[in-house]
Design a protein around this motif. Sequence first.
Motif, PDB file in Angstrom:
ATOM      1  N   SER A  53       0.838  -1.200   0.000  1.00 26.36           N
ATOM      2  CA  SER A  53       0.000   0.000   0.000  1.00 26.36           C
ATOM      3  C   SER A  53       0.874   1.252   0.000  1.00 26.36           C
ATOM      4  O   SER A  53       2.016   1.245   0.465  1.00 26.36           O
ATOM      5  CB  SER A  53      -0.890   0.023   1.238  1.00 26.36           C
ATOM      6  OG  SER A  53      -0.109   0.218   2.413  1.00 26.36           O
ATOM      7  N   ASP A  54       0.314   2.343  -0.531  1.00 25.00           N
ATOM      8  CA  ASP A  54       1.044   3.614  -0.536  1.00 25.00           C
ATOM      9  C   ASP A  54       1.411   4.054   0.874  1.00 25.00           C
ATOM     10  O   ASP A  54       2.446   4.701   1.083  1.00 25.00           O
ATOM     11  CB  ASP A  54       0.214   4.709  -1.210  1.00 25.00           C
ATOM     12  CG  ASP A  54       0.143   4.551  -2.722  1.00 25.00           C
ATOM     13  OD1 ASP A  54       0.819   3.644  -3.251  1.00 25.00           O
ATOM     14  OD2 ASP A  54      -0.599   5.317  -3.365  1.00 25.00           O
ATOM     15  N   ALA A  55       0.566   3.695   1.846  1.00 25.60           N
ATOM     16  CA  ALA A  55       0.836   4.092   3.227  1.00 25.60           C
ATOM     17  C   ALA A  55       2.156   3.528   3.723  1.00 25.60           C
ATOM     18  O   ALA A  55       2.790   4.111   4.615  1.00 25.60           O
ATOM     19  CB  ALA A  55      -0.302   3.639   4.134  1.00 25.60           C
ATOM     20  N   ASP A  56       2.582   2.417   3.152  1.00 23.82           N
ATOM     21  CA  ASP A  56       3.859   1.828   3.535  1.00 23.82           C
ATOM     22  C   ASP A  56       4.971   2.181   2.541  1.00 23.82           C
ATOM     23  O   ASP A  56       5.943   2.832   2.893  1.00 23.82           O
ATOM     24  CB  ASP A  56       3.734   0.305   3.663  1.00 23.82           C
ATOM     25  CG  ASP A  56       3.195  -0.118   5.032  1.00 23.82           C
ATOM     26  OD1 ASP A  56       2.952   0.764   5.882  1.00 23.82           O
ATOM     27  OD2 ASP A  56       3.020  -1.324   5.244  1.00 23.82           O
ATOM     28  N   VAL A  57       4.823   1.723   1.295  1.00 20.69           N
ATOM     29  CA  VAL A  57       5.957   1.860   0.365  1.00 20.69           C
ATOM     30  C   VAL A  57       6.212   3.308  -0.075  1.00 20.69           C
ATOM     31  O   VAL A  57       7.302   3.618  -0.553  1.00 20.69           O
ATOM     32  CB  VAL A  57       5.795   0.959  -0.871  1.00 20.69           C
ATOM     33  CG1 VAL A  57       5.859  -0.499  -0.475  1.00 20.69           C
ATOM     34  CG2 VAL A  57       4.516   1.276  -1.637  1.00 20.69           C
ATOM     35  N   LYS A  58       5.226   4.179   0.093  1.00 17.97           N
ATOM     36  CA  LYS A  58       5.443   5.586  -0.243  1.00 17.97           C
ATOM     37  C   LYS A  58       5.535   6.469   1.003  1.00 17.97           C
ATOM     38  O   LYS A  58       5.503   7.699   0.900  1.00 17.97           O
ATOM     39  CB  LYS A  58       4.342   6.097  -1.176  1.00 17.97           C
ATOM     40  CG  LYS A  58       4.403   5.454  -2.567  1.00 17.97           C
ATOM     41  CD  LYS A  58       3.410   6.066  -3.531  1.00 17.97           C
ATOM     42  CE  LYS A  58       3.528   5.425  -4.907  1.00 17.97           C
ATOM     43  NZ  LYS A  58       2.563   6.008  -5.881  1.00 17.97           N
ATOM     44  N   SER A  59       5.672   5.826   2.143  1.00 15.65           N
ATOM     45  CA  SER A  59       5.840   6.605   3.371  1.00 15.65           C
ATOM     46  C   SER A  59       7.228   7.225   3.398  1.00 15.65           C
ATOM     47  O   SER A  59       8.176   6.682   2.810  1.00 15.65           O
ATOM     48  CB  SER A  59       5.651   5.700   4.589  1.00 15.65           C
ATOM     49  OG  SER A  59       6.700   4.739   4.665  1.00 15.65           O
ATOM     50  N   LEU A  63      10.734   5.436   2.028  1.00 14.73           N
ATOM     51  CA  LEU A  63      11.456   6.123   0.954  1.00 14.73           C
ATOM     52  C   LEU A  63      12.849   6.558   1.389  1.00 14.73           C
ATOM     53  O   LEU A  63      13.743   6.721   0.554  1.00 14.73           O
ATOM     54  CB  LEU A  63      10.656   7.329   0.464  1.00 14.73           C
ATOM     55  CG  LEU A  63       9.357   7.009  -0.283  1.00 14.73           C
ATOM     56  CD1 LEU A  63       8.585   8.288  -0.549  1.00 14.73           C
ATOM     57  CD2 LEU A  63       9.654   6.285  -1.591  1.00 14.73           C
ATOM     58  N   ASN A  69      10.644   3.194  -3.892  1.00 17.13           N
ATOM     59  CA  ASN A  69       9.414   2.713  -3.240  1.00 17.13           C
ATOM     60  C   ASN A  69       9.021   1.275  -3.608  1.00 17.13           C
ATOM     61  O   ASN A  69       7.855   0.975  -3.821  1.00 17.13           O
ATOM     62  CB  ASN A  69       8.227   3.670  -3.459  1.00 17.13           C
ATOM     63  CG  ASN A  69       7.738   3.786  -4.895  1.00 17.13           C
ATOM     64  OD1 ASN A  69       8.234   4.629  -5.647  1.00 17.13           O
ATOM     65  ND2 ASN A  69       6.775   2.981  -5.274  1.00 17.13           N
ATOM     66  N   LYS A  70      10.006   0.396  -3.663  1.00 20.16           N
ATOM     67  CA  LYS A  70       9.731  -1.015  -3.939  1.00 20.16           C
ATOM     68  C   LYS A  70      10.385  -1.886  -2.855  1.00 20.16           C
ATOM     69  O   LYS A  70      11.487  -1.591  -2.404  1.00 20.16           O
ATOM     70  CB  LYS A  70      10.288  -1.440  -5.302  1.00 20.16           C
ATOM     71  CG  LYS A  70       9.796  -0.617  -6.484  1.00 20.16           C
ATOM     72  CD  LYS A  70       8.328  -0.864  -6.764  1.00 20.16           C
ATOM     73  CE  LYS A  70       7.875  -0.077  -7.983  1.00 20.16           C
ATOM     74  NZ  LYS A  70       6.422  -0.249  -8.242  1.00 20.16           N
TER      75      LYS A  70
END
Length: 232
Positions: A53-59, A63, A69-70
């Motif tokens: 989810s963006d909440a994790d990988v784009k936090s 980052l 973000n992978k």
Amino acid sequence: MADLSAFPITQKWVPQNPDVLQLFSFPTPNGVKVSIALEEMGLPYEAHLVTLSDADVKSPEFLSLNPNNKIPAIIDPDGPDGAPIGLFESGAILIYLAEKTGKLIGDTGADKAKTLQWLMFQMGGLGPMLGQMGFFVKFAGSEWEDKRPQKRYIAEGKRLLAVLEKELDGKEWITGQFSIADIAIAPWLNALAFYGARDAVGWDSHTNLVAYLDRFMSRPAVEKAMNIPPRP
């Protein structure tokens, strides 16, 4: 006790034992490469579940370790220069761990070169192409009226499988001995079932690959690592 405070990711995923390698991952084909390697090499580590989810990988915290973000990413408190090191990109992590331990990269310079050759085959070809095929066979791309992208990636998937099928003729592992190249390749072959794409690429006709994947998946370290970190 190791001080990992220089890594902001540890504020969101707090290490319980900062003296061991920290794995930030999710059990995808790319993610399990690192958990399998760690299990096969016998390195102590602590796994942190990073959802897709963006909440994790784009936090901001994630980052700070991987700006791309992978998953997966790691922090090794015992880095090569005596200081902690953070790394992302599954292929780079596999090479780092193999060189750190002296395991699964080959016994000679020639062995290492061939291992890296097949690792790059997975990183540059097999993984990206099968991932795109999955999008067009199982996910949103399957609903597109224009089937040319789907056909293109299925055809490329077949071509890549044919390369591996030929290379494995008379061999148990891709370079002759089990290595990080196999750890990179086999999880992506396993993903064909998840994508519902085995029939599309004629999986059962690849007798060498079928036996190869069965050998890989039956290894105790692989069986354990395929769900590390555990799915929620």
